[in-house]
Design an enzyme around this catalytic site. Structure first.
Site, PDB file in Angstrom:
ATOM      1  CG  HIS A  59      51.028  35.702 -51.850  1.00 53.55           C
ATOM      2  ND1 HIS A  59      51.717  34.874 -51.010  1.00 53.55           N
ATOM      3  CD2 HIS A  59      51.639  36.920 -51.766  1.00 53.55           C
ATOM      4  CE1 HIS A  59      52.689  35.545 -50.421  1.00 53.55           C
ATOM      5  NE2 HIS A  59      52.668  36.793 -50.869  1.00 53.55           N
ATOM      6  CD  GLU A  71      55.511  33.810 -48.807  1.00 53.04           C
ATOM      7  OE1 GLU A  71      55.878  33.657 -47.633  1.00 53.04           O
ATOM      8  OE2 GLU A  71      55.527  34.901 -49.388  1.00 53.04           O
TER       9      GLU A  71
END
Length: 756
Positions: free
Chosen positions: A444, A482
């Site tokens: 992330h 993601e």
């Protein structure tokens, strides 16, 4: 040409200059005595214009063929024709450093640093002409692998040196066999060695970069330095310039002293790389996964790299809960002043500088500032008081399957990252088992400092994070990211660095799709989006049929009926109005049917048509309901004209030229032909409409057409024609059969005379 100043990951700099038929590499950190022969080494590099048959395509090369072609002076890198070897080595003064324990590893360091310089040069054209038709455009030709050939000459003539370098993974050979020669002293099996750019970046620099032990800790050595002169290699691959030193092997490349900061620091002056441990398994939330090694300690720098295009060192360290700003433990672009002796113990890490002065806020304060930025909070949702970010960081540090990271440019923090193992992460539970492996990782990302934003820096630190994941464990095969579906800019950055958007491995063909939907979603899955489809028919079909019939009745008289061109004009008008009226329901219908094709964490999951209309209006604005209204209305014009006008036209032709009467047989035949015509005419517009309405961001029609044509050619116009006809054909037949019967009943009730 590569820059003359080369920055290695451990902070050392080398000056590369052209000499004779090669280049000399001089250590700036050790040239403190202004010697006529500064510590370093010299290489010979030449370019060979090989024939196409020698080109390595996708790692394949015929080892039986010898390299041939004209040899010329090296100017720019070639894809596979450059040859290199080390000719001589200039050792540092024995007063400053002890001899290396392993001369082979010293030579490996020199070779690694040379390849670091070489593979930073502009990449040659990857396309080759091997077995290619001369009319084939360059983009359509196969791509070769960028390699440099390592010649068994100079320093590399030692009998056991190249085999050891091959075992270290820095060079390779296509001749992966034992060989039939019993006495391999001639080294015939090691004459075709090469280094590959692809494999070079997957080898950890900590295998090769280490330090030499100083002979004294005094900042000013007491004895006069006597560095060795460059020597020519003898038959055994040894360098010998004086009798008293002929048994001393070259000391090679020197990294900064034992106190050098960062991942290359070693008090024992040994390589700091350790291989991954044997695999042990454990369970987390009923998921069986390998037992993970502990991450680095809080504040520890675990990755450094100099970025020439930015002129700064990029580093990553583990986040810290300390209330003080962690001291930077890595190199910075400002090197150590040249007047300091190499064994003084003074390094960039302990000299006063902006990078290691404690003027930066602690990591908790950094997160507090970044998370309360509206831009960041829109994606992370962690805004709030400082205690919230401290709890957030504490939780991240206690996570067994990920660890928090602070990214720095020259020691200044710019962003927050989390590196995790996919299998135990919530992402792994959303993917099928064949989509990830035991060692695949993900990250992330958050860039908090405005000064370090921008497409160029983003591409650099993203590729660096991926690079670390592959270096940290060679068993890692994929790195997954993601991003949120609405973060289009970040998704574009990911694709620019060749992190491709993953699409599920969906079934191919209509029958396989039918079976797939039954297995995954059950029988009701075949009716996904039914409520939206019914809403579409209530708005779109009612409008176009009603307007068309009214226009046709208005222009029909006792003595004449509208001509076929007039019918097309009426149908086009009614179709356009119907397209506008039915566009909101059409957007919803496309999304609900397309939902199953998305990964589970990206699905919209509208409950029904009304829920979808409300959510779209609330989350994206009412204008989204009319996204694609122009192509949708044009499609409605084509559909209505090809369906209604062609039905009436076919019906007139059948009644006038056959013995059929105005009954079910005529209606069925005319409607079947109308369905065929409508499917064929509307197929290109259907493809465009579906892609626009299912997109997450708006895209111009011209841009979409150009992109689709470039990727798929003219075949895109009729993609999905068969399933479209299977849907539209019966729909058209049923529509007109019911319409004709409805008209008969209606006119009978109204007492209107039936017309043929």
């Amino acid at each position: 040409m590569a820059p003359s100043l080369v920055h290695l990951p451990n902070g050392q700099t080398l000056t590369v200059s052209s000499v004779f038929a090669g280049y000399s590499f001089k250590s700036n950190d050790l040239n403190v005595h202004n010697s006529a022969f500064p510590p370093g080494w010299t290489i010979i590099i030449e370019s060979q214009e090989a024939e196409d048959d020698d080109v390595a395509v996708d790692g394949q090369e015929d080892p039986s063929k010898t390299r041939s072609g004209h040899v010329r002076r090296y100017r720019n890198p070639t894809l596979h024709g450059d040859n290199m070897f080390i000719t001589s080595i200039s050792n540092p003064s024995s007063t400053d450093f002890k001899p290396a324990t392993s001369p082979t590893r010293q030579i490996a360091m020199m070779l690694w640093a040379t390849l670091w310089w070489y593979f930073h040069q502009p990449k040659p054209n990857p396309h080759v002409s091997k077995n290619a038709n001369p009319n084939t455009p360059e983009e359509g030709r196969p791509k070769g692998e960028w390699r440099i050939n390592i010649k068994r000459e100079g320093i590399f003539k030692g009998r056991h040196l190249l085999p050891k370098l091959e075992r270290m993974g820095i060079i390779h050979s296509e001749e992966s066999c034992v060989g039939e020669s019993i006495d391999d002293r001639g080294g015939e099996g090691w004459n075709r060695m090469f280094a590959s750019q692809r494999s070079f970046w997957l080898v950890d620099a900590r295998i090769f970069l280490f330090t030499l032990s100083p002979t004294t800790h005094s900042p000013f050595p007491g004895a006069s330095p006597y560095p060795s002169r460059p020597g020519s290699p003898n038959r055994d691959g040894m360098t010998s310039s004086r009798p008293e030193t002929h048994m001393e092997m070259p000391q090679g490349l020197w990294t900064p002293g034992a106190q050098s900061p960062g991942p290359f620091a070693s008090g024992s002056h040994l390589p700091t790389y350790y291989p991954p441990p044997p695999t042990l398994f454990t369970f987390t939330n009923n998921i069986r996964h390998p037992l993970r090694q502990k991450p680095p300690a809080q504040g520890e720098t675990f990755y450094t790299r100099y970025v020439p295009s930015v002129g700064q060192y990029l580093s990553f360290r583990v986040a810290s809960l300390s209330h003080k700003s962690p001291t930077h433990r890595g190199p910075v672009s400002d090197s150590t002043p040249s007047f300091l002796p190499p064994n003084s113990g003074v390094t960039p890490g302990n000299l006063p500088s902006i990078a290691n002065m404690t003027i930066n806020p602690c990591d908790t304060d950094l997160l507090h500032t970044w998370m309360n930025d509206p831009r960041v909070n829109a994606f992370w949702g962690e805004a709030g008081p400082r205690s919230k970010q401290e709890s957030f960081l504490r939780t991240a540090l206690c996570n067994k399957h990920s660890f928090p990271v602070i990214g720095c440019w020259d020691g200044k923090p710019f962003g927050y990252f989390e590196i995790y193992w996919v299998k135990e992460d919530h992402l792994g539970r959303q993917l099928s088992s064949h989509d990830y492996g035991n060692w695949d990782r993900g990250f992330h990302a958050l860039v908090g400092e405005q000064d370090f934003r921008g497409p160029h820096r983003v591409k650099v630190w993203m590729s660096a994070l991926v690079h670390f994941c592959f270096l940290a464990d060679p068993r890692t095969e994929r790195v997954l990211v993601e991003p949120r579906v609405d973060n289009k800019k970040f998704i574009d950055y990911l694709q620019d660095v060749r992190l491709q958007t993953r699409t599920p491995d969906g079934p191919r063909g209509m029958l396989n799709t039918f079976v797939h939907v039954l297995k995954s979603d059950g029988f009701l899955g075949l009716y996904s989006g039914l409520s939206a489809s019914l809403l579409r028919q209530l708005t779109y079909s009612t409008t176009r049929f009603g307007v068309y019939e009214e226009l046709k009745d208005t222009f029909t008289t006792t003595y004449s009926s509208p001509s076929f061109p007039s019918l097309i004009a009426m149908a086009s008008t009614s179709g356009f109005l119907g397209g506008v009226a039915g566009n909101p329901a059409d957007v919803l219908n496309v999304r609900m049917q397309h939902d199953a094709a998305l990964p589970p964490f990206q699905r919209r999951n509208y409950k029904h048509a009304l829920d979808g209309i409300i959510r779209i209006t609330r989350e994206e604005g009412w204008r989204t309901l009319f996204r694609g209204v122009l192509p949708n209305s044009m499609r409605a014009v084509l559909m209505t004209a090809s369906q209604l006008a062609s039905y009436d036209g076919f019906k007139r032709v059948i009644l006038a030229n056959t013995s059929l009467e105005d009954n079910l047989s005529t209606h069925f035949t005319a409607s079947f032909l109308a369905g065929f015509v409508a499917t064929t005419i509307c197929s290109p517009v259907d493809v465009i409409k579906t892609r626009i309405m299912s997109a997450k961001e708006s895209e111009g029609l011209a841009s979409l057409l150009a992109r689709v044509y470039k990727v798929e050619g003219v075949n895109w116009m009729f993609r999905g024609w068969v399933p479209s006809f299977v849907r539209l054909g019966p729909h058209t037949i049923a529509t007109f059969l019911f319409l004709e019967q409805h008209k008969k009943v209606y006119r009978r009730l109204k007492g209107v005379e039936m017309e043929g």
